[in-house]
Design a protein around this motif. Sequence first.
Motif, PDB file in Angstrom:
ATOM      1  N   ASP A 160      -3.944   4.371  -6.156  1.00 41.86           N
ATOM      2  CA  ASP A 160      -4.843   4.094  -5.045  1.00 41.86           C
ATOM      3  C   ASP A 160      -4.308   2.901  -4.257  1.00 41.86           C
ATOM      4  O   ASP A 160      -4.160   1.808  -4.822  1.00 41.86           O
ATOM      5  N   ARG A 163       0.832  -1.207   0.000  1.00 47.45           N
ATOM      6  CA  ARG A 163       0.000   0.000   0.000  1.00 47.45           C
ATOM      7  C   ARG A 163       0.869   1.261   0.000  1.00 47.45           C
ATOM      8  O   ARG A 163       0.569   2.235  -0.700  1.00 47.45           O
ATOM      9  N   ASP A 210      -5.966  -4.634  -2.819  1.00 47.54           N
ATOM     10  CA  ASP A 210      -7.067  -5.590  -2.621  1.00 47.54           C
ATOM     11  C   ASP A 210      -7.909  -5.767  -3.879  1.00 47.54           C
ATOM     12  O   ASP A 210      -8.300  -6.875  -4.235  1.00 47.54           O
ATOM     13  N   LYS A 211      -8.168  -4.662  -4.561  1.00 46.87           N
ATOM     14  CA  LYS A 211      -9.079  -4.685  -5.711  1.00 46.87           C
ATOM     15  C   LYS A 211      -8.557  -5.534  -6.870  1.00 46.87           C
ATOM     16  O   LYS A 211      -9.344  -6.104  -7.621  1.00 46.87           O
ATOM     17  N   ASP A 232      -5.736   1.008  -2.337  1.00 43.20           N
ATOM     18  CA  ASP A 232      -6.712  -0.082  -2.310  1.00 43.20           C
ATOM     19  C   ASP A 232      -6.580  -1.024  -3.498  1.00 43.20           C
ATOM     20  O   ASP A 232      -7.219  -2.089  -3.522  1.00 43.20           O
TER      21      ASP A 232
END
Length: 199
Positions: free
Chosen positions: A141, A132, A146-147, A143
Motif C-alpha cells: 500500500d 510511494r 505516511d502510516k 499509503d
Amino acid sequence: MAHIDYYFGTPSPWSYLAGNRLEEIAGRHGATITYKPVDLLQLFDRTGGVRPANRHPSRMEYRAQELQRWSRHLGMTLNPKPAFWPVNPAPSSYAIIAAQEAGGGNLPGLVQGFLRAVWAEDADIADDAVIREKLAAAGFDPDLADKGLFVGAETFGRNLEQAVEAGVFGAPFYVVRETGERFWGQDRLDFLDRHLASL
C-alpha cells in the motif's frame, strides 16, 4: 532453521551490489531474514568509522575504482556519481520498516528497488512520490509512506542500537542469530552461504 539479521543502508552502493544474492542463499538453506535499515553515518560515528565526506581522497578514489570493478563483475548498472547522493535514508527506511510490519508484498524487491533507485535510476529516495512508487511496485500500500512514520522512526533508531550491540560497523552486514557469526560486505556472501550449509 537459521535466521539472518540483515543490516544495510538504503543509500549504500555496496548494499545495492549485493542484489538478490542474500535471498537466494537464504532460500537454499531455509533461512529467514529480518531487514534492518540503519543510518550508516551514525553507525560510522558510533563504531570508529569515517564518514565518506571526511575520508582521505586516496580512499575515495580506490572506493570508486572498486565500485566500478564490482558493478562490471556482477553485470549491474551503477552510476558512480548519482544525482541524489548523499541522501536522507530515513524516509525510505521508514517505508521498508512499515512494509515489513504490514507484510503481503515483496519486501526484498522493495529494498532492492530503493537501492537501485539511487545507483541506477538517479531517483531521490527521500521524495514521497518515489517512495510511494516503490511501495506500489513491490505490492505494498503506497499509503504506508505516511502510516508507518512513528513506528518507522522508533524502529530505525532501535536498529542502530541493535547494530552496535551486534558488532555491526558497515553495510551490508549479515548476522546469523543462532551462531553469532558476522559477515561484512557483499563480497562475503559466499562465506555466509558456506556457513549456513554447515549448520
